[in-house]
Design a protein around this motif. Structure first.
Motif, PDB file in Angstrom:
ATOM      1  N   LEU A 254      64.152  26.984  36.896  1.00 31.10           N
ATOM      2  CA  LEU A 254      65.548  26.589  36.734  1.00 31.10           C
ATOM      3  C   LEU A 254      66.177  26.451  38.114  1.00 31.10           C
ATOM      4  O   LEU A 254      66.519  27.455  38.741  1.00 31.10           O
ATOM      5  CB  LEU A 254      66.289  27.670  35.921  1.00 31.10           C
ATOM      6  N   ASP A 257      71.091  27.577  37.278  1.00 30.29           N
ATOM      7  CA  ASP A 257      71.445  28.020  35.925  1.00 30.29           C
ATOM      8  C   ASP A 257      72.929  28.386  35.874  1.00 30.29           C
ATOM      9  O   ASP A 257      73.314  29.499  36.211  1.00 30.29           O
ATOM     10  CB  ASP A 257      70.585  29.234  35.544  1.00 30.29           C
ATOM     11  N   THR A 362      62.702  34.717  36.105  1.00 26.86           N
ATOM     12  CA  THR A 362      63.945  35.484  36.249  1.00 26.86           C
ATOM     13  C   THR A 362      64.648  35.356  34.902  1.00 26.86           C
ATOM     14  O   THR A 362      65.584  34.584  34.745  1.00 26.86           O
ATOM     15  CB  THR A 362      64.795  34.873  37.375  1.00 26.86           C
TER      16      THR A 362
HETATM   17 ZN    ZN Z   1      68.156  31.426  33.764  1.00 32.67          ZN
END
Ligand code: ZN
Ligand code: BES
Ligand code: ZN
Length: 487
Positions: A254, A257, A362
């Motif tokens: 990502l 985010d 994460t």
């Molecule tokens: Zn995320």
């Protein structure tokens, strides 16, 4: 900064800084001819991380840095000491330094190869500063770090350690880059470039049209809210001889985010550029694989996307269909990592069919609450994989801790209008476990699998001299390499 290995039995050539490590209660082993003021040696206890710098009174070293590595030092103390030596040399604006390791010391500190590797890792990682955001980055004067040790094993360890340090800082550079400088397409370009570093590595990048063909509705559902197109990266490393096993490494990519329509609060939202740290770990491992041989076929799979909130974005309550046909009710668009990984794990299961798959992500704030910033949460489907990853964590200093994958938690994701929901019903806790259970559904039970929740350890860790403090930690790269080496 170049790291080179030298034979410590040869006479010392002149150096602006000589670093000598010594365990607690031991006199520092100074090379012949090097003399220090009496006070310097008297002040020095060898206690872990208590160092003493002094100007030499005789011999070919201008200055000597005595580095305390404590009682029964292991690899972690050596990494930390080497990093402090490099930092001291930088602070003084020196162009080179030499770190000294005698045969007796190498033996006491885990063997010549392990000592060489740890010192090179610490020196290489400790020298890192992120300058990618500056228009005129300051150039470091430090050009060379000589690691002097006893034998060929030490020198081989130095070579491996230097490659691992380079891979770690490569991962940290990817992490630290701003969200607009490291988009899914940039990440794909970085992966492609890795494949040019070795004939053993190949790379395929799939665009959104390819994802549509494969029916990756979860990955596409996350990417809908962003103008930047998503990518699916597939790297392959083929070993020299016959591969002993096939391992897939999967990383959450990502590149930013924001949470999507379930928007995150603004405070610290900039940190969500690190939400591609899982992918940085995987790409970092391939950076190392270009230099270090392992006897396994390694696949690197990275789904990469932004999670933003424009008019096309997925709304809470929307239902998307995964590559394997599973329908998912998106109750919270901020739980997007498990969605892009869900499709990536389907891809791994159907197209790659590895013996073992390990994903790094994460994934949840919950794991930061549970384990903090120094230990990654680890879920495994076999005790064998748990033990191997735990051992790799102890060796590398990238600690992992087992968390449970029990059926009791599985049912919390069921019960909505779709086959699965992407979050637990609110307020029942166990957020990191819910993420792991969601992923488990997509990889299934046939492939040995581990999920590492690195939300706490990817950045924000305390400083360990060679890593931590500000910026990304590159966590996962060395851990994965150590795991692969153990096979
Ligand atoms: Zn995320
Ligand atoms: N990228 C975040 C997880 C995260 C949070 C990483 C804090 C590092 C620090 C992830 O996509 C996310 O937002 N997860 C949600 C899940 C929740 C909505 C079930 C979370 O942890 O709050
Ligand atoms: Zn999120």
């Amino acid at each position: 900064m170049r790291i080179t290995a030298k034979d410590s039995s040869k006479a010392l050539t002149s150096t602006p800084l000589l670093a000598v490590l010594a365990a607690e209660g031991e006199a520092p082993a100074l090379p012949r001819g090097v003399k220090l003021p009496a006070a310097a040696e008297k002040d020095f206890s060898g206690k872990a991380r208590s160092d003493r710098m002094a100007d030499a009174t005789a011999g070919p070293a201008e200055r000597v840095l005595l580095l305390g590595i404590g009682k029964e030092p292991g690899a972690e103390e050596l990494r930390r000491a080497a990093a402090r030596a490099v930092k001291a040399a930088k602070k003084l604006g020196l162009s080179s330094l030499r770190i000294q390791c005698t045969a007796a010391a190498a033996k006491a500190w885990g063997g010549a190869s392990a000592a060489g590797q740890a010192l090179a890792e610490g020196a290489g990682m400790g020298a890192y500063v992120y300058t990618g955001g500056k228009s005129k980055p300051k150039k470091s004067a430090l050009k060379q770090c000589v690691l002097a040790g006893p034998d060929a094993k030490f020198r081989a360890g130095v070579r491996d350690g230097a490659a691992l340090a380079e891979a770690n800082v490569f991962a940290r550079d990817l992490q630290n880059m701003a969200g607009n400088q490291m988009t899914p397409r940039d990440l794909a370009a970085a992966a492609r470039k890795l494949s040019t570093r070795s004939p053993r590595i190949s790379c395929r990048v799939m665009d959104e049209a390819a994802m549509k063909k494969m029916k990756m509705g979860l990955l596409l559902g996350v990417s809908r809210g962003s103008v930047e197109p998503a990518r699916l990266i597939h790297l392959v490393y083929r070993p020299k001889g016959k591969a002993k096993r096939k391992v897939a490494l999967v990383g959450k990519g990502l590149t930013f985010d924001a949470g999507g329509i379930s928007l995150k609060p603004s405070a610290k939202m900039d940190e969500m550029r690190y939400d591609m740290s899982g992918s940085a770990a995987v790409l970092g491992a391939f950076h190392a694989l270009a230099k270090l041989d392992v006897p396994v076929e390694v696949h690197g799979v990275v789904p990469t996307s932004e999670n933003l909130a424009d008019g096309m974005a997925t709304k809470p309550g929307d239902i998307h269909t995964a590559m394997d046909g599973t329908t998912v009710e998106i109750l919270n668009t901020d739980a997007e990592g498990r969605l892009i990984l869900g499709d990536a794990l389907c891809y791994v299961r159907k197209r790659i069919k590895p013996d073992t798959a390990i994903d790094l992500a994460t994934l949840t704030g919950a794991v930061v609450v549970g384990l903090g910033h120094e230990i990654s949460g680890m879920y495994t489907t076999t005790d064998n994989l748990r033990d191997r990853l735990t051992a790799a964590g102890e060796t590398t200093g990238e600690a992992v801790w087992p968390l449970p994958l029990l059926d009791a938690h599985k049912r919390n994701l069921r019960g909505g209008p779709a086959d699965l929901r992407n979050i637990n019903v609110p307020n029942i806790g166990g957020g990191s476990i819910a993420g792991a259970q969601f992923l488990h559904h997509f990889i299934g039970d046939e492939i040995e699998w581990s999920h590492l929740d690195i939300a706490g350890t990817a950045w924000g860790a305390e400083s360990r001299d060679y890593v931590g403090g500000r910026g990304g930690t590159g966590v996962g790269t060395r851990l994965l390499m150590q795991y692969l080496k153990s096979l």
